[in-house]
Design a protein around this motif. Sequence first.
Motif, PDB file in Angstrom:
ATOM      1  N   GLY A  93       0.816  -1.212   0.000  1.00  0.00           N
ATOM      2  CA  GLY A  93       0.000   0.000   0.000  1.00  0.00           C
ATOM      3  C   GLY A  93       0.845   1.254   0.000  1.00  0.00           C
ATOM      4  O   GLY A  93       0.495   2.252  -0.632  1.00  0.00           O
ATOM      5  N   GLN A  94       1.969   1.233   0.710  1.00  0.00           N
ATOM      6  CA  GLN A  94       2.876   2.386   0.703  1.00  0.00           C
ATOM      7  C   GLN A  94       3.440   2.608  -0.692  1.00  0.00           C
ATOM      8  O   GLN A  94       3.539   3.744  -1.162  1.00  0.00           O
ATOM      9  N   LYS A  95       3.798   1.522  -1.354  1.00  0.00           N
ATOM     10  CA  LYS A  95       4.327   1.620  -2.716  1.00  0.00           C
ATOM     11  C   LYS A  95       3.261   2.189  -3.650  1.00  0.00           C
ATOM     12  O   LYS A  95       3.537   3.074  -4.466  1.00  0.00           O
ATOM     13  N   ARG A  96       2.039   1.683  -3.521  1.00  0.00           N
ATOM     14  CA  ARG A  96       0.940   2.148  -4.361  1.00  0.00           C
ATOM     15  C   ARG A  96       0.627   3.620  -4.095  1.00  0.00           C
ATOM     16  O   ARG A  96       0.400   4.396  -5.040  1.00  0.00           O
ATOM     17  N   ALA A  97       0.644   4.034  -2.827  1.00  0.00           N
ATOM     18  CA  ALA A  97       0.352   5.423  -2.483  1.00  0.00           C
ATOM     19  C   ALA A  97       1.426   6.368  -3.026  1.00  0.00           C
ATOM     20  O   ALA A  97       1.115   7.447  -3.537  1.00  0.00           O
ATOM     21  N   GLU A  98       2.687   5.962  -2.917  1.00  0.00           N
ATOM     22  CA  GLU A  98       3.755   6.815  -3.425  1.00  0.00           C
ATOM     23  C   GLU A  98       3.679   6.942  -4.945  1.00  0.00           C
ATOM     24  O   GLU A  98       3.844   8.038  -5.492  1.00  0.00           O
ATOM     25  N   LEU A 121       1.000   6.606  -6.860  1.00  0.00           N
ATOM     26  CA  LEU A 121      -0.179   7.400  -7.191  1.00  0.00           C
ATOM     27  C   LEU A 121       0.064   8.884  -6.925  1.00  0.00           C
ATOM     28  O   LEU A 121      -0.336   9.740  -7.718  1.00  0.00           O
ATOM     29  N   SER A 122       0.740   9.195  -5.835  1.00  0.00           N
ATOM     30  CA  SER A 122       1.055  10.583  -5.513  1.00  0.00           C
ATOM     31  C   SER A 122       1.936  11.206  -6.583  1.00  0.00           C
ATOM     32  O   SER A 122       1.699  12.336  -7.025  1.00  0.00           O
ATOM     33  N   ARG A 123       2.945  10.480  -7.018  1.00  0.00           N
ATOM     34  CA  ARG A 123       3.833  11.003  -8.067  1.00  0.00           C
ATOM     35  C   ARG A 123       3.092  11.210  -9.383  1.00  0.00           C
ATOM     36  O   ARG A 123       3.324  12.187 -10.085  1.00  0.00           O
ATOM     37  N   ILE A 124       2.204  10.274  -9.717  1.00  0.00           N
ATOM     38  CA  ILE A 124       1.441  10.402 -10.965  1.00  0.00           C
ATOM     39  C   ILE A 124       0.536  11.628 -10.909  1.00  0.00           C
ATOM     40  O   ILE A 124       0.472  12.412 -11.866  1.00  0.00           O
ATOM     41  N   ILE A 125      -0.170  11.821  -9.800  1.00  0.00           N
ATOM     42  CA  ILE A 125      -1.093  12.954  -9.675  1.00  0.00           C
ATOM     43  C   ILE A 125      -0.333  14.270  -9.757  1.00  0.00           C
ATOM     44  O   ILE A 125      -0.724  15.180 -10.506  1.00  0.00           O
ATOM     45  N   ILE A 126       0.753  14.403  -9.013  1.00  0.00           N
ATOM     46  CA  ILE A 126       1.490  15.663  -9.002  1.00  0.00           C
ATOM     47  C   ILE A 126       2.126  15.936 -10.364  1.00  0.00           C
ATOM     48  O   ILE A 126       2.122  17.076 -10.845  1.00  0.00           O
ATOM     49  N   THR A 127       2.657  14.905 -11.014  1.00  0.00           N
ATOM     50  CA  THR A 127       3.255  15.094 -12.344  1.00  0.00           C
ATOM     51  C   THR A 127       2.193  15.494 -13.368  1.00  0.00           C
ATOM     52  O   THR A 127       2.422  16.399 -14.187  1.00  0.00           O
ATOM     53  N   LEU A 128       1.052  14.832 -13.341  1.00  0.00           N
ATOM     54  CA  LEU A 128      -0.022  15.146 -14.271  1.00  0.00           C
ATOM     55  C   LEU A 128      -0.514  16.584 -14.079  1.00  0.00           C
ATOM     56  O   LEU A 128      -0.648  17.335 -15.049  1.00  0.00           O
ATOM     57  N   PHE A 129      -0.768  16.964 -12.836  1.00  0.00           N
ATOM     58  CA  PHE A 129      -1.230  18.323 -12.572  1.00  0.00           C
ATOM     59  C   PHE A 129      -0.149  19.348 -12.916  1.00  0.00           C
ATOM     60  O   PHE A 129      -0.464  20.446 -13.371  1.00  0.00           O
ATOM     61  N   GLY A 130       1.116  18.992 -12.710  1.00  0.00           N
ATOM     62  CA  GLY A 130       2.203  19.899 -13.073  1.00  0.00           C
ATOM     63  C   GLY A 130       2.277  20.135 -14.567  1.00  0.00           C
ATOM     64  O   GLY A 130       2.450  21.264 -15.028  1.00  0.00           O
ATOM     65  N   ALA A 131       2.146  19.060 -15.353  1.00  0.00           N
ATOM     66  CA  ALA A 131       2.189  19.194 -16.810  1.00  0.00           C
ATOM     67  C   ALA A 131       0.990  19.997 -17.326  1.00  0.00           C
ATOM     68  O   ALA A 131       1.147  20.896 -18.158  1.00  0.00           O
ATOM     69  N   VAL A 132      -0.193  19.676 -16.805  1.00  0.00           N
ATOM     70  CA  VAL A 132      -1.393  20.411 -17.236  1.00  0.00           C
ATOM     71  C   VAL A 132      -1.293  21.873 -16.815  1.00  0.00           C
ATOM     72  O   VAL A 132      -1.618  22.782 -17.593  1.00  0.00           O
ATOM     73  N   GLY A 133      -0.811  22.105 -15.606  1.00  0.00           N
ATOM     74  CA  GLY A 133      -0.667  23.486 -15.141  1.00  0.00           C
ATOM     75  C   GLY A 133       0.340  24.274 -15.954  1.00  0.00           C
ATOM     76  O   GLY A 133       0.135  25.452 -16.248  1.00  0.00           O
ATOM     77  N   PRO A 153      -4.285   9.391   4.116  1.00  0.00           N
ATOM     78  CA  PRO A 153      -5.036   8.506   5.028  1.00  0.00           C
ATOM     79  C   PRO A 153      -4.867   7.040   4.638  1.00  0.00           C
ATOM     80  O   PRO A 153      -4.700   6.729   3.460  1.00  0.00           O
ATOM     81  N   PRO A 154      -4.918   6.143   5.602  1.00  0.00           N
ATOM     82  CA  PRO A 154      -4.786   4.712   5.285  1.00  0.00           C
ATOM     83  C   PRO A 154      -6.099   4.130   4.770  1.00  0.00           C
ATOM     84  O   PRO A 154      -6.795   3.395   5.466  1.00  0.00           O
ATOM     85  N   TRP A 155      -6.453   4.465   3.545  1.00  0.00           N
ATOM     86  CA  TRP A 155      -7.680   3.955   2.938  1.00  0.00           C
ATOM     87  C   TRP A 155      -7.598   2.434   2.836  1.00  0.00           C
ATOM     88  O   TRP A 155      -6.517   1.867   2.801  1.00  0.00           O
ATOM     89  N   PRO A 156      -8.737   1.748   2.746  1.00  0.00           N
ATOM     90  CA  PRO A 156      -8.717   0.281   2.639  1.00  0.00           C
ATOM     91  C   PRO A 156      -7.942  -0.241   1.426  1.00  0.00           C
ATOM     92  O   PRO A 156      -7.415  -1.344   1.472  1.00  0.00           O
ATOM     93  N   MET A 157      -7.844   0.546   0.365  1.00  0.00           N
ATOM     94  CA  MET A 157      -7.100   0.074  -0.809  1.00  0.00           C
ATOM     95  C   MET A 157      -5.603  -0.021  -0.536  1.00  0.00           C
ATOM     96  O   MET A 157      -4.869  -0.656  -1.286  1.00  0.00           O
ATOM     97  N   TYR A 158      -5.135   0.601   0.548  1.00  0.00           N
ATOM     98  CA  TYR A 158      -3.720   0.526   0.927  1.00  0.00           C
ATOM     99  C   TYR A 158      -3.468  -0.530   2.001  1.00  0.00           C
ATOM    100  O   TYR A 158      -2.354  -0.672   2.474  1.00  0.00           O
ATOM    101  N   ARG A 159      -4.503  -1.250   2.415  1.00  0.00           N
ATOM    102  CA  ARG A 159      -4.362  -2.269   3.464  1.00  0.00           C
ATOM    103  C   ARG A 159      -4.815  -3.644   2.980  1.00  0.00           C
ATOM    104  O   ARG A 159      -5.335  -4.432   3.739  1.00  0.00           O
TER     105      ARG A 159
END
Length: 95
Positions: free
Chosen positions: A15-20, A22-34, A64-70
């Motif tokens: 879950g930590q790997k998945r969260a990291e 996903l975080s990088r993808i979101i920030i990179t995508l928003f950075g490129a669009v911005g 937050p520790p959502w169920p998808m990360y556990r």
Amino acid sequence: MDILNSLPTHMDFDGQKRAEKLSRIIITLFGAVGLVWGYIIQQFSQTVYIVGAGFALAAIVTTPPWPMYRRKPLPWQKPRSDSDGEPHQKPKKKK
């Protein structure tokens, strides 16, 4: 106060790997669009606002520790009890 203590606060390693990721993808995508949007309208402040919104979204989705990360908890071993009741001590080396 019991409600707060009953909330899960752990996240497994997968879950930590998945969260990291996903975080990088979101920030990179928003950075490129911005960056593209700020260049089109010639307003750097819009770029900063879009990246800030991406950071806020990434924080809400991944912190937050959502169920998808556990989904894959570690199978912890049961603690061993000593037969004599005393903790194990390392033998001292004599010089």
